[in-house]
Design a protein around this motif. Structure first.
Motif, PDB file in Angstrom:
ATOM      1  N   GLY A 266       0.851  -1.184   0.000  1.00 20.43           N
ATOM      2  CA  GLY A 266       0.000   0.000   0.000  1.00 20.43           C
ATOM      3  C   GLY A 266       0.881   1.225   0.000  1.00 20.43           C
ATOM      4  N   ALA A 267       0.651   2.098   0.934  1.00 22.40           N
ATOM      5  CA  ALA A 267       1.441   3.326   1.021  1.00 22.40           C
ATOM      6  C   ALA A 267       2.760   3.103   1.746  1.00 22.40           C
ATOM      7  N   HIS A 268       2.891   1.990   2.438  1.00 24.87           N
ATOM      8  CA  HIS A 268       4.147   1.689   3.134  1.00 24.87           C
ATOM      9  C   HIS A 268       5.125   1.074   2.155  1.00 24.87           C
ATOM     10  N   GLY A 269       6.336   0.927   2.552  1.00 27.58           N
ATOM     11  CA  GLY A 269       7.375   0.340   1.720  1.00 27.58           C
ATOM     12  C   GLY A 269       8.699   0.507   2.428  1.00 27.58           C
ATOM     13  N   TYR A 270       9.733   0.776   1.670  1.00 28.82           N
ATOM     14  CA  TYR A 270      11.076   0.921   2.224  1.00 28.82           C
ATOM     15  C   TYR A 270      11.752   2.130   1.598  1.00 28.82           C
ATOM     16  N   TYR A 271      12.661   2.715   2.365  1.00 26.48           N
ATOM     17  CA  TYR A 271      13.513   3.790   1.882  1.00 26.48           C
ATOM     18  C   TYR A 271      14.955   3.326   1.955  1.00 26.48           C
ATOM     19  N   LEU A 272      15.736   3.701   0.969  1.00 27.13           N
ATOM     20  CA  LEU A 272      17.163   3.396   0.952  1.00 27.13           C
ATOM     21  C   LEU A 272      17.923   4.644   0.547  1.00 27.13           C
ATOM     22  N   ARG A 273      19.055   4.827   1.127  1.00 29.48           N
ATOM     23  CA  ARG A 273      19.958   5.874   0.657  1.00 29.48           C
ATOM     24  C   ARG A 273      20.711   5.305  -0.549  1.00 29.48           C
ATOM     25  N   PHE A 274      21.249   6.185  -1.370  1.00 33.98           N
ATOM     26  CA  PHE A 274      22.014   5.712  -2.516  1.00 33.98           C
ATOM     27  C   PHE A 274      23.109   6.696  -2.871  1.00 33.98           C
ATOM     28  N   ALA A 275      24.085   6.166  -3.576  1.00 26.67           N
ATOM     29  CA  ALA A 275      25.156   6.957  -4.184  1.00 26.67           C
ATOM     30  C   ALA A 275      25.266   6.455  -5.614  1.00 26.67           C
ATOM     31  N   GLN A 276      25.668   7.344  -6.509  1.00 21.99           N
ATOM     32  CA  GLN A 276      25.781   6.938  -7.904  1.00 21.99           C
ATOM     33  C   GLN A 276      27.002   7.559  -8.555  1.00 21.99           C
TER      34      GLN A 276
END
Length: 150
Positions: free
Chosen positions: A70-80
């Motif tokens: 639904g509206a929940h999920g996961y967050y991740l930081r990233f570098a590119q």
């Protein structure tokens, strides 16, 4: 004179503010995961009918399966870099239902929680095989992920 003072005060305030913007180029956006290839077996999973999305903006990636999370999920930081993407520090989006130090978001310690989104490790490295305004292909050690901009 009064208006001049207000104007000078406003200019001084604006001059002291720093507005940070995203410099992610074509990576920024809302991406639909449409296919996953398993590199070791050559298997392919068609994801077009599933609603698995990556939202990328500034320094965060939000991953979610609309049908499950639904509206929940996961967050991740990233570098590119020009040819790679590295994800790290995943958090479960807990919608600030807790007043803990992370605003209620919960650190992820089991990478299995991220597997439905094509991420198999707490820290994951991807090669950018293709990236333009419409399509993105990322390759990890085990998977190739195909995205279409939504």
């Amino acid at each position: 004179m009064k208006h001049l003072l207000y104007t000078l005060a406003l200019l001084a305030l604006l001059a002291s503010c720093t507005i940070e913007g995203s410099d992610n180029g074509d990576l920024d956006g809302f991406w639909h995961l449409v296919q996953v290839d398993t590199l070791s077996t050559g298997g392919t999973t068609d994801m077009r009918e599933k609603r698995v999305f990556w939202g990328i903006q500034y320094k965060l990636i939000s991953v979610r399966d609309i049908d499950i999370d639904g509206a929940h999920g996961y967050y991740l930081r990233f570098a590119q870099t020009a040819d790679s993407l590295h994800t790290f520090e995943p958090y479960k989006d807990n919608w600030h239902e807790d007043s803990g130090p992370n605003g209620g978001d919960l650190p992820v310690s089991d990478a299995k929680q991220l597997a439905p989104y094509g991420i198999n490790n707490i820290e994951e490295a991807f090669a950018k095989e293709a990236l333009d305004g419409k399509r993105m292909t990322l390759k990890s050690k085990t998977l190739r992920l195909y995205f279409k901009r939504f």
